[in-house]
Scaffold this motif. Sequence first.
Motif, PDB file in Angstrom:
ATOM      1  N   UNK A 199      38.044  12.353 101.519  1.00  9.67           N
ATOM      2  CA  UNK A 199      36.847  12.506 102.355  1.00  9.67           C
ATOM      3  C   UNK A 199      36.715  11.328 103.319  1.00  9.67           C
ATOM      4  N   UNK A 200      36.189  11.605 104.505  1.00  9.34           N
ATOM      5  CA  UNK A 200      36.076  10.576 105.529  1.00  9.34           C
ATOM      6  C   UNK A 200      34.628  10.421 105.973  1.00  9.34           C
ATOM      7  N   UNK A 201      34.366   9.325 106.684  1.00 10.57           N
ATOM      8  CA  UNK A 201      33.023   9.066 107.191  1.00 10.57           C
ATOM      9  C   UNK A 201      32.737   9.897 108.437  1.00 10.57           C
ATOM     10  N   UNK A 202      31.628  10.640 108.466  1.00 12.91           N
ATOM     11  CA  UNK A 202      31.111  11.124 109.744  1.00 12.91           C
ATOM     12  C   UNK A 202      30.408   9.969 110.449  1.00 12.91           C
ATOM     13  N   UNK A 203      30.493   9.960 111.775  1.00 13.25           N
ATOM     14  CA  UNK A 203      29.910   8.847 112.523  1.00 13.25           C
ATOM     15  C   UNK A 203      29.146   9.358 113.734  1.00 13.25           C
ATOM     16  N   UNK A 204      27.857   9.690 113.563  1.00 13.00           N
ATOM     17  CA  UNK A 204      27.056  10.180 114.684  1.00 13.00           C
ATOM     18  C   UNK A 204      26.712   9.064 115.661  1.00 13.00           C
ATOM     19  N   UNK A 205      26.789   9.373 116.933  1.00 10.43           N
ATOM     20  CA  UNK A 205      26.457   8.393 117.970  1.00 10.43           C
ATOM     21  C   UNK A 205      25.956   9.094 119.215  1.00 10.43           C
ATOM     22  N   UNK A 206      25.590   8.316 120.193  1.00  8.65           N
ATOM     23  CA  UNK A 206      25.063   8.889 121.427  1.00  8.65           C
ATOM     24  C   UNK A 206      23.562   9.019 121.345  1.00  8.65           C
ATOM     25  N   UNK A 207      22.847   8.049 121.870  1.00  2.78           N
ATOM     26  CA  UNK A 207      21.400   8.095 121.810  1.00  2.78           C
ATOM     27  C   UNK A 207      20.816   7.546 120.518  1.00  2.78           C
ATOM     28  N   UNK A 208      21.666   6.932 119.675  1.00  2.00           N
ATOM     29  CA  UNK A 208      21.149   6.332 118.446  1.00  2.00           C
ATOM     30  C   UNK A 208      20.319   5.090 118.781  1.00  2.00           C
ATOM     31  N   UNK A 209      19.305   4.840 117.945  1.00  2.00           N
ATOM     32  CA  UNK A 209      18.462   3.667 118.136  1.00  2.00           C
ATOM     33  C   UNK A 209      17.852   3.279 116.801  1.00  2.00           C
ATOM     34  N   UNK A 210      17.293   2.085 116.757  1.00  2.00           N
ATOM     35  CA  UNK A 210      16.634   1.619 115.540  1.00  2.00           C
ATOM     36  C   UNK A 210      15.492   2.554 115.160  1.00  2.00           C
ATOM     37  N   UNK A 211      14.780   3.070 116.147  1.00  2.00           N
ATOM     38  CA  UNK A 211      13.633   3.936 115.875  1.00  2.00           C
ATOM     39  C   UNK A 211      14.030   5.223 115.154  1.00  2.00           C
ATOM     40  N   UNK A 212      15.264   5.679 115.357  1.00  2.00           N
ATOM     41  CA  UNK A 212      15.704   6.935 114.755  1.00  2.00           C
ATOM     42  C   UNK A 212      16.436   6.733 113.432  1.00  2.00           C
ATOM     43  N   UNK A 213      16.630   5.490 113.017  1.00  2.00           N
ATOM     44  CA  UNK A 213      17.487   5.192 111.874  1.00  2.00           C
ATOM     45  C   UNK A 213      17.021   5.877 110.594  1.00  2.00           C
ATOM     46  N   UNK A 214      15.736   5.798 110.295  1.00  2.00           N
ATOM     47  CA  UNK A 214      15.241   6.369 109.043  1.00  2.00           C
ATOM     48  C   UNK A 214      15.448   7.881 109.009  1.00  2.00           C
ATOM     49  N   UNK A 215      15.165   8.555 110.116  1.00  2.00           N
ATOM     50  CA  UNK A 215      15.359  10.003 110.165  1.00  2.00           C
ATOM     51  C   UNK A 215      16.821  10.373 109.995  1.00  2.00           C
ATOM     52  N   UNK A 216      17.708   9.587 110.609  1.00  2.00           N
ATOM     53  CA  UNK A 216      19.129   9.879 110.498  1.00  2.00           C
ATOM     54  C   UNK A 216      19.631   9.614 109.085  1.00  2.00           C
ATOM     55  N   UNK A 217      19.111   8.575 108.439  1.00  2.00           N
ATOM     56  CA  UNK A 217      19.500   8.305 107.052  1.00  2.00           C
ATOM     57  C   UNK A 217      19.056   9.435 106.145  1.00  2.00           C
ATOM     58  N   UNK A 218      17.866   9.973 106.405  1.00  2.00           N
ATOM     59  CA  UNK A 218      17.392  11.101 105.613  1.00  2.00           C
ATOM     60  C   UNK A 218      18.242  12.338 105.846  1.00  2.00           C
ATOM     61  N   UNK A 219      18.760  12.486 107.044  1.00  2.00           N
ATOM     62  CA  UNK A 219      19.557  13.660 107.390  1.00  2.00           C
ATOM     63  C   UNK A 219      20.984  13.570 106.863  1.00  2.00           C
ATOM     64  N   UNK A 220      21.599  12.389 106.973  1.00  2.00           N
ATOM     65  CA  UNK A 220      23.026  12.254 106.655  1.00  2.00           C
ATOM     66  C   UNK A 220      23.306  11.657 105.278  1.00  2.00           C
ATOM     67  N   UNK A 221      22.353  10.938 104.685  1.00  2.00           N
ATOM     68  CA  UNK A 221      22.601  10.328 103.395  1.00  2.00           C
ATOM     69  C   UNK A 221      23.356   9.013 103.492  1.00  2.00           C
ATOM     70  N   UNK A 222      24.050   8.647 102.404  1.00  2.00           N
ATOM     71  CA  UNK A 222      24.687   7.340 102.296  1.00  2.00           C
ATOM     72  C   UNK A 222      26.017   7.230 103.039  1.00  2.00           C
ATOM     73  N   UNK A 223      26.863   8.250 102.909  1.00  2.00           N
ATOM     74  CA  UNK A 223      28.234   8.139 103.402  1.00  2.00           C
ATOM     75  C   UNK A 223      28.314   8.504 104.877  1.00  2.00           C
ATOM     76  N   UNK A 224      27.951   7.549 105.716  1.00  2.00           N
ATOM     77  CA  UNK A 224      27.914   7.772 107.158  1.00  2.00           C
ATOM     78  C   UNK A 224      28.051   6.428 107.862  1.00  2.00           C
TER      79      UNK A 224
END
Length: 375
Positions: free
Chosen positions: A317-342
């Motif tokens: 298994x490999x890491x998914x790596x979302x990017x493009x428009x990421x910011x500190x303000x969105x971090x919590x929502x993205x962590x809730x969406x993707x979980x730990x392995x990201x």
Amino acid sequence: MERFRVVYRIFADSAAEAMRRAHDVALEQTVEVPADVVPQGFIADEIVGKVGRAEMGERGVFDVAISYSPDSVGTELCQLLNVIFGNSSIQQGVKVVGFEPGATIAERFAGPRFGIEGVRARANRPKGGLISPVIKPQGSSPETLAEIAFRCVAGGADIIKDDHGLADQPMAPFEERTEKVAAAVARANAEFGMSALHFANITGRSDELVERAFFAKRAGAGGVLLMPGLLGFEIVQQLAADPAFGLPIMTHPSFTGPFVLSPETGFTHAMMYGVLQRLAGSDISVFPNVGGRFGFSAEECVSIADACRDPAGIGKPIFPSPGGGMSVDRAADMAAMYGDDVVYLIGGSLLRHGDRIGEAVTAMRRAVDAVPGAR
């Protein structure tokens, strides 16, 4: 010898038409001759793709699995991709939605060398999301990029990724830039007790790519960034399979948009940014995040992450790596969406913080850690 299967989504007015088109695909992807001139015996029995049943989804949409012999592939990734979707990729109304390698292909194509566990070990981040600032913009000097890298590691970054637009331009030549950024990351690691990895962007002519990757390793890079949409998937596999290289590989989606954006042709998002990257040997697959400037949906992004991390997928298994428009303000929502392995990419938004860029990375780290394993 176990056959491998590819699932095609075929757009047709009836099941009969879908089956006719599927048989055409089976011929096109292998012998590329009319059915009435296929030689009998081994070629007809083994090499020509074998068509399964058509399963109807929405009206006018049918999924058909076609199995192929590993003998039609040999040991070359280029030919495997050619069998999966060579000439048929030029036709309307055919989309690849699934791939089952089978034991023989899985043995021939080992996939990632490191995967999630290996990258975590190198970055000394045993749990939680990894933070990966992107050093940019193009036009900056090697010294400026190195200073950005140093500040980001000081703030808690796990991976320092070259922007994919940093090539061998006169403003920051590849070798000078790589040496100075890698040295800055090493200095920050030593000063702040970190284990951050610098992923150097590898570009150039086909005869330069391997040497540049090994130069990056000698300079102290902890991994490389490759763009298979521009460079080809073979360079990913070549480096992933070479024990003398032995660095993690991150792949970038540049130039691959046309493969996924049409609903009726190309590949699904999960196939392109999950299955194919993993098949080639990528350890971290970058893709556009939902809510950014590229328009991928939440469902598409989750499907990519699931394909990257599927325990039944090819190799590790490999890491998914979302990017493009990421910011500190969105971090919590993205962590809730993707979980730990990201691996979270943060790019241009970090530059707004200027000399306090390290503090922004620290804030991102805290926001991600505040939502452990939410998904």
